[in-house]
Design a protein around this motif. Structure first.
Motif, PDB file in Angstrom:
ATOM      1  N   GLU A   1       0.838  -1.197   0.000  1.00 50.33           N
ATOM      2  CA  GLU A   1       0.000   0.000   0.000  1.00 50.33           C
ATOM      3  C   GLU A   1       0.877   1.253   0.000  1.00 50.33           C
ATOM      4  O   GLU A   1       1.825   1.351   0.773  1.00 50.33           O
ATOM      5  CB  GLU A   1      -0.916   0.003   1.221  1.00 50.33           C
ATOM      6  CG  GLU A   1      -1.950  -1.117   1.209  1.00 50.33           C
ATOM      7  CD  GLU A   1      -2.894  -1.038   2.405  1.00 50.33           C
ATOM      8  OE1 GLU A   1      -2.785  -0.048   3.169  1.00 50.33           O
ATOM      9  OE2 GLU A   1      -3.707  -1.950   2.570  1.00 50.33           O
TER      10      GLU A   1
ATOM     11  N   ALA B   1      -2.443   5.680  -4.155  1.00 51.81           N
ATOM     12  CA  ALA B   1      -2.608   4.594  -5.140  1.00 51.81           C
ATOM     13  C   ALA B   1      -3.954   4.661  -5.851  1.00 51.81           C
ATOM     14  O   ALA B   1      -4.058   4.399  -7.051  1.00 51.81           O
ATOM     15  CB  ALA B   1      -2.438   3.237  -4.461  1.00 51.81           C
ATOM     16  N   GLN B   2      -4.986   5.058  -5.117  1.00 54.51           N
ATOM     17  CA  GLN B   2      -6.334   5.106  -5.702  1.00 54.51           C
ATOM     18  C   GLN B   2      -6.498   6.280  -6.663  1.00 54.51           C
ATOM     19  O   GLN B   2      -7.465   6.327  -7.447  1.00 54.51           O
ATOM     20  CB  GLN B   2      -7.389   5.178  -4.586  1.00 54.51           C
ATOM     21  CG  GLN B   2      -7.450   6.499  -3.852  1.00 54.51           C
ATOM     22  CD  GLN B   2      -6.370   6.659  -2.791  1.00 54.51           C
ATOM     23  OE1 GLN B   2      -5.513   5.786  -2.622  1.00 54.51           O
ATOM     24  NE2 GLN B   2      -6.414   7.788  -2.080  1.00 54.51           N
TER      25      GLN B   2
ATOM     26  N   GLU C   1      -1.633  11.186  -9.482  1.00 52.92           N
ATOM     27  CA  GLU C   1      -2.549  10.932 -10.597  1.00 52.92           C
ATOM     28  C   GLU C   1      -1.784  10.542 -11.858  1.00 52.92           C
ATOM     29  O   GLU C   1      -2.224   9.688 -12.631  1.00 52.92           O
ATOM     30  CB  GLU C   1      -3.396  12.174 -10.881  1.00 52.92           C
ATOM     31  CG  GLU C   1      -4.452  12.467  -9.835  1.00 52.92           C
ATOM     32  CD  GLU C   1      -5.373  13.595 -10.274  1.00 52.92           C
ATOM     33  OE1 GLU C   1      -5.254  14.034 -11.454  1.00 52.92           O
ATOM     34  OE2 GLU C   1      -6.211  14.042  -9.472  1.00 52.92           O
TER      35      GLU C   1
ATOM     36  N   GLN D   1      -2.254  -0.267 -12.781  1.00 50.60           N
ATOM     37  CA  GLN D   1      -1.376  -0.946 -11.838  1.00 50.60           C
ATOM     38  C   GLN D   1      -1.535  -2.450 -12.059  1.00 50.60           C
ATOM     39  O   GLN D   1      -2.631  -2.996 -11.916  1.00 50.60           O
ATOM     40  CB  GLN D   1      -1.723  -0.579 -10.398  1.00 50.60           C
ATOM     41  CG  GLN D   1      -1.468   0.884 -10.076  1.00 50.60           C
ATOM     42  CD  GLN D   1      -1.563   1.168  -8.600  1.00 50.60           C
ATOM     43  OE1 GLN D   1      -0.792   0.644  -7.802  1.00 50.60           O
ATOM     44  NE2 GLN D   1      -2.514   2.013  -8.219  1.00 50.60           N
TER      45      GLN D   1
END
Length: 362
Positions: free
Chosen positions: A150, A154-155, A272, A161
């Protein structure tokens, strides 16, 4: 699985990769029979273990050594030039021939979802059939449990990914900048291939250690011994590369000439558009390819597997396959037997020790 018939056996082998097939071979050699004495369950649709899921460009000429299963030579089953033969074809072919040669009937595709203990028997609930057994030899390996660490942001990443297990071919990456994460052998192999068709950035958590000279049987034994010591203390196994180092091959030398092996430390966050380091440096990317390994596929044993603080398991037995606090369970393909170097010997040891523990006499 209430209301369903639960088929009884003495030993259940979960997984039919190298460690599982080796174990089955030794059980049969001891006089045990498929069905009443032991069963083999495998979640894959066909023979081959994790090998059938490997990428097409992984040939016998580039893969690490394929160790023979007991009683049958791999080399004799290879058809064609080893440098060109795909590993995801040759090894499954070998396993299929092996199962047929020794009459090792494998129930597949059968995914074990949960194992629980009822009085003196293990109840094994699967995707289709229910079983019970006196002992378990787990050989599920790691392929089904890819690990991606993590990282903040990341989101937010607008690109892709992917993990090692998602890789199929290099054509997919043409025209994309790929950040390759990881310092293991798979990371190096994919960095080599992808860097020939597009731009790459290589990042690792710690500086990679390259090893000169051949990785012979002695070096392999030393590596296995180091992991063995950890699991007997209840510590989690370390990665193979952390013990063995990366071999300096012709491919490595070529990558150095091409400037591909310029390594960067791990970034601190994902943005981003790419990744960012603590010093403020940023790199745009279309793909982050995580070659960060796998974790052991043991969740189906959660109800019966005694774990230490930190998630480790204290292992015992001649080759550290026996769960010390539950000797009716053996883990082959875990810890020192995770590599093909140790899987065969571990299968033999686990079979003999579990038969003795259960008092099975033929």
């Amino acid at each position: 699985m209430a209301g369903k018939i639960r088929y009884k056996t003495k030993i259940a082998i979960i997984g039919a990769g190298q460690a599982g097939l080796s174990t089955a071979y030794h059980l049969k050699k001891m006089g045990l029979e498929i069905g009443p004495d032991f069963i083999i369950l495998d979640s894959a649709p066909s023979a081959g273990g994790a090998w059938q899921s490997r990428w097409d460009s992984l040939t016998l000429g580039t893969v690490n050594r394929i160790h023979d299963l007991p009683g049958m030579s791999f080399e004799e089953t290879v058809q064609g030039d080893e440098t060109e033969v795909r590993a995801n074809v040759a090894v499954p072919h070998y396993y299929d021939l092996y199962e047929k040669e020794f009459g090792l009937q494998v129930y597949r595709p059968v995914k074990v979802e949960k194992v629980s203990l009822h009085e003196n028997r293990f109840y094994i609930d699967t995707s289709s059939v229910a079983f019970s057994a006196l002992g378990i030899i787990n050989a599920t390996g790691t392929w089904e449990n890819p690990y991606i660490p993590e990282y903040p942001g990341a989101q937010l990443f607008k690109g892709e990914q992917l993990h090692t297990r998602d890789f199929k071919n290099v054509e997919y990456f043409k025209g994309k900048h790929v950040i390759i994460v990881g310092g293991g052998i798979s990371a190096i192999q994919l960095l080599d291939q992808i860097s020939k068709v597009t731009t790459t950035t290589w990042v690792t958590r710690r500086p990679p250690e390259f090893r000169e000279g051949p990785f012979d049987d002695m070096a392999g034994s030393l590596a296995v011994a180091m992991v063995d010591k950890r699991v007997r203390s209840g510590l989690l196994p370390t990665s193979v590369v952390s013990v063995t180092g990366l071999p300096v091959t012709d491919e490595i030398k070529d990558m150095e000439k091409r400037g591909v092996l310029k390594r960067y430390p791990m970034f601190s966050e994902i943005t981003e558009e790419g990744v960012k380091w603590e010093d403020g440096r940023q790199e745009k990317a279309d793909v982050i390819l995580w070659n960060t390994g796998f974790r052991w596929s043991l969740s189906h044993l959660d109800a019966v597997l005694p774990k230490e603080e930190g998630g480790g398991i204290i292992m015992s037995g001649r080759l550290a396959t026996e769960v010390s606090k539950e000797p009716r369970i053996h883990l082959v393909g875990y810890g020192p037997s995770a590599s093909t170097i140790g899987a065969n010997r571990a299968g033999s040891a686990a079979a003999r020790e579990l038969v003795k523990t259960l008092g099975i006499i033929k």
